[in-house]
Write a protein that holds these residues in place. Structure first.
Motif, PDB file in Angstrom:
ATOM      1  N   HIS A   1      15.392  -4.457 -69.802  1.00  0.00           N
ATOM      2  CA  HIS A   1      14.708  -3.180 -70.040  1.00  0.00           C
ATOM      3  C   HIS A   1      13.196  -3.303 -69.830  1.00  0.00           C
ATOM      4  O   HIS A   1      12.562  -2.368 -69.333  1.00  0.00           O
ATOM      5  CB  HIS A   1      15.024  -2.649 -71.441  1.00  0.00           C
ATOM      6  CG  HIS A   1      16.418  -2.143 -71.569  1.00  0.00           C
ATOM      7  ND1 HIS A   1      16.896  -1.078 -70.833  1.00  0.00           N
ATOM      8  CD2 HIS A   1      17.458  -2.567 -72.327  1.00  0.00           C
ATOM      9  CE1 HIS A   1      18.165  -0.863 -71.145  1.00  0.00           C
ATOM     10  NE2 HIS A   1      18.525  -1.752 -72.044  1.00  0.00           N
ATOM     11  N   MET A   2      12.626  -4.444 -70.174  1.00  0.00           N
ATOM     12  CA  MET A   2      11.195  -4.628 -69.918  1.00  0.00           C
ATOM     13  C   MET A   2      10.919  -4.700 -68.416  1.00  0.00           C
ATOM     14  O   MET A   2       9.918  -4.178 -67.939  1.00  0.00           O
ATOM     15  CB  MET A   2      10.671  -5.863 -70.639  1.00  0.00           C
ATOM     16  CG  MET A   2      10.536  -5.606 -72.134  1.00  0.00           C
ATOM     17  SD  MET A   2       9.756  -6.948 -73.033  1.00  0.00           S
ATOM     18  CE  MET A   2       8.088  -6.891 -72.400  1.00  0.00           C
ATOM     19  N   ASP A   3      11.826  -5.325 -67.675  1.00  0.00           N
ATOM     20  CA  ASP A   3      11.696  -5.339 -66.213  1.00  0.00           C
ATOM     21  C   ASP A   3      11.764  -3.917 -65.661  1.00  0.00           C
ATOM     22  O   ASP A   3      10.998  -3.539 -64.779  1.00  0.00           O
ATOM     23  CB  ASP A   3      12.792  -6.191 -65.569  1.00  0.00           C
ATOM     24  CG  ASP A   3      12.541  -7.684 -65.695  1.00  0.00           C
ATOM     25  OD1 ASP A   3      11.383  -8.082 -65.930  1.00  0.00           O
ATOM     26  OD2 ASP A   3      13.503  -8.445 -65.536  1.00  0.00           O
ATOM     27  N   ALA A   4      12.700  -3.125 -66.182  1.00  0.00           N
ATOM     28  CA  ALA A   4      12.848  -1.741 -65.732  1.00  0.00           C
ATOM     29  C   ALA A   4      11.587  -0.924 -66.073  1.00  0.00           C
ATOM     30  O   ALA A   4      11.134  -0.103 -65.264  1.00  0.00           O
ATOM     31  CB  ALA A   4      14.085  -1.097 -66.362  1.00  0.00           C
ATOM     32  N   ALA A   5      11.020  -1.169 -67.237  1.00  0.00           N
ATOM     33  CA  ALA A   5       9.776  -0.486 -67.620  1.00  0.00           C
ATOM     34  C   ALA A   5       8.650  -0.871 -66.666  1.00  0.00           C
ATOM     35  O   ALA A   5       7.875  -0.025 -66.231  1.00  0.00           O
ATOM     36  CB  ALA A   5       9.402  -0.827 -69.065  1.00  0.00           C
ATOM     37  N   ALA A   6       8.582  -2.158 -66.327  1.00  0.00           N
ATOM     38  CA  ALA A   6       7.540  -2.621 -65.409  1.00  0.00           C
ATOM     39  C   ALA A   6       7.702  -1.980 -64.041  1.00  0.00           C
ATOM     40  O   ALA A   6       6.728  -1.588 -63.404  1.00  0.00           O
ATOM     41  CB  ALA A   6       7.580  -4.141 -65.301  1.00  0.00           C
ATOM     42  N   LYS A   7       8.941  -1.849 -63.606  1.00  0.00           N
ATOM     43  CA  LYS A   7       9.189  -1.203 -62.309  1.00  0.00           C
ATOM     44  C   LYS A   7       8.794   0.258 -62.355  1.00  0.00           C
ATOM     45  O   LYS A   7       8.268   0.799 -61.376  1.00  0.00           O
ATOM     46  CB  LYS A   7      10.646  -1.361 -61.902  1.00  0.00           C
ATOM     47  CG  LYS A   7      10.984  -2.769 -61.472  1.00  0.00           C
ATOM     48  CD  LYS A   7      12.435  -2.944 -61.157  1.00  0.00           C
ATOM     49  CE  LYS A   7      12.725  -4.402 -60.855  1.00  0.00           C
ATOM     50  NZ  LYS A   7      14.147  -4.690 -60.812  1.00  0.00           N
ATOM     51  N   SER A   8       9.009   0.914 -63.474  1.00  0.00           N
ATOM     52  CA  SER A   8       8.582   2.306 -63.634  1.00  0.00           C
ATOM     53  C   SER A   8       7.078   2.428 -63.530  1.00  0.00           C
ATOM     54  O   SER A   8       6.549   3.449 -63.115  1.00  0.00           O
ATOM     55  CB  SER A   8       9.029   2.858 -64.990  1.00  0.00           C
ATOM     56  OG  SER A   8      10.423   2.857 -65.095  1.00  0.00           O
ATOM     57  N   MET A   9       6.388   1.354 -63.915  1.00  0.00           N
ATOM     58  CA  MET A   9       4.931   1.346 -63.880  1.00  0.00           C
ATOM     59  C   MET A   9       4.422   0.797 -62.547  1.00  0.00           C
ATOM     60  O   MET A   9       3.225   0.615 -62.373  1.00  0.00           O
ATOM     61  CB  MET A   9       4.401   0.459 -65.019  1.00  0.00           C
ATOM     62  CG  MET A   9       4.749   0.987 -66.381  1.00  0.00           C
ATOM     63  SD  MET A   9       4.485  -0.226 -67.723  1.00  0.00           S
ATOM     64  CE  MET A   9       2.905  -0.887 -67.373  1.00  0.00           C
ATOM     65  N   ASN A  10       5.329   0.509 -61.640  1.00  0.00           N
ATOM     66  CA  ASN A  10       4.994  -0.093 -60.341  1.00  0.00           C
ATOM     67  C   ASN A  10       4.351  -1.455 -60.488  1.00  0.00           C
ATOM     68  O   ASN A  10       3.502  -1.852 -59.698  1.00  0.00           O
ATOM     69  CB  ASN A  10       4.100   0.828 -59.496  1.00  0.00           C
ATOM     70  CG  ASN A  10       4.819   2.091 -59.114  1.00  0.00           C
ATOM     71  OD1 ASN A  10       6.010   2.083 -58.841  1.00  0.00           O
ATOM     72  ND2 ASN A  10       4.096   3.193 -59.106  1.00  0.00           N
ATOM     73  N   MET A  11       4.756  -2.196 -61.525  1.00  0.00           N
ATOM     74  CA  MET A  11       4.266  -3.558 -61.741  1.00  0.00           C
ATOM     75  C   MET A  11       5.243  -4.514 -61.089  1.00  0.00           C
ATOM     76  O   MET A  11       6.427  -4.231 -60.976  1.00  0.00           O
ATOM     77  CB  MET A  11       4.192  -3.893 -63.228  1.00  0.00           C
ATOM     78  CG  MET A  11       3.144  -3.175 -64.001  1.00  0.00           C
ATOM     79  SD  MET A  11       3.215  -3.558 -65.763  1.00  0.00           S
ATOM     80  CE  MET A  11       2.943  -5.318 -65.791  1.00  0.00           C
ATOM     81  N   LYS A  12       4.753  -5.674 -60.712  1.00  0.00           N
ATOM     82  CA  LYS A  12       5.626  -6.726 -60.199  1.00  0.00           C
ATOM     83  C   LYS A  12       5.737  -7.784 -61.273  1.00  0.00           C
ATOM     84  O   LYS A  12       4.748  -8.311 -61.738  1.00  0.00           O
ATOM     85  CB  LYS A  12       5.065  -7.326 -58.922  1.00  0.00           C
ATOM     86  CG  LYS A  12       5.079  -6.342 -57.791  1.00  0.00           C
ATOM     87  CD  LYS A  12       4.558  -6.947 -56.533  1.00  0.00           C
ATOM     88  CE  LYS A  12       4.574  -5.900 -55.432  1.00  0.00           C
ATOM     89  NZ  LYS A  12       4.057  -6.389 -54.191  1.00  0.00           N
ATOM     90  N   MET A  13       6.987  -8.064 -61.669  1.00  0.00           N
ATOM     91  CA  MET A  13       7.224  -9.065 -62.704  1.00  0.00           C
ATOM     92  C   MET A  13       7.645 -10.358 -62.060  1.00  0.00           C
ATOM     93  O   MET A  13       8.226 -10.425 -61.070  1.00  0.00           O
ATOM     94  CB  MET A  13       8.313  -8.604 -63.665  1.00  0.00           C
ATOM     95  CG  MET A  13       7.944  -7.374 -64.466  1.00  0.00           C
ATOM     96  SD  MET A  13       6.504  -7.528 -65.470  1.00  0.00           S
ATOM     97  CE  MET A  13       7.073  -8.639 -66.712  1.00  0.00           C
TER      98      MET A  13
END
Length: 81
Positions: free
Chosen positions: A69-81
């Motif tokens: 879910h944190m990865d999905a949140a980061a993707k929503s923010m256009n962040m690269k994890m």
């Protein structure tokens, strides 16, 4: 042959862990502050939904789902994890 397999296994381990969000209180708070600072309301809502799910799974000690879910949140923010 064995050396190549071992190197490939180690490289895969590091590559997969590099993209997984760390489910800790510190990382959760840091990402939540970033979500709250977003100006794109629909993406902010989506990211916050995933952050809420991450918090819920973290309290249940389900760190795999929390990271997802944190990865999905980061993707929503256009962040690269």
């Amino acid at each position: 042959m064995f050396k190549r397999v071992a190197i490939a296994a180690i490289a895969t381990m590091f590559a997969s862990s590099a993209f997984a969000a760390e489910c800790t209180k510190v990382e959760m708070d840091k990402m939540e502050m970033q979500v709250k600072a977003m100006t794109d309301k629909p993406k902010q809502d989506e990211a916050m939904k995933h952050m809420d799910l991450a918090k819920d799974t973290m309290t249940k000690n389900d760190l795999k789902s929390c990271s997802m879910h944190m990865d999905a949140a980061a993707k929503s923010m256009n962040m690269k994890m």
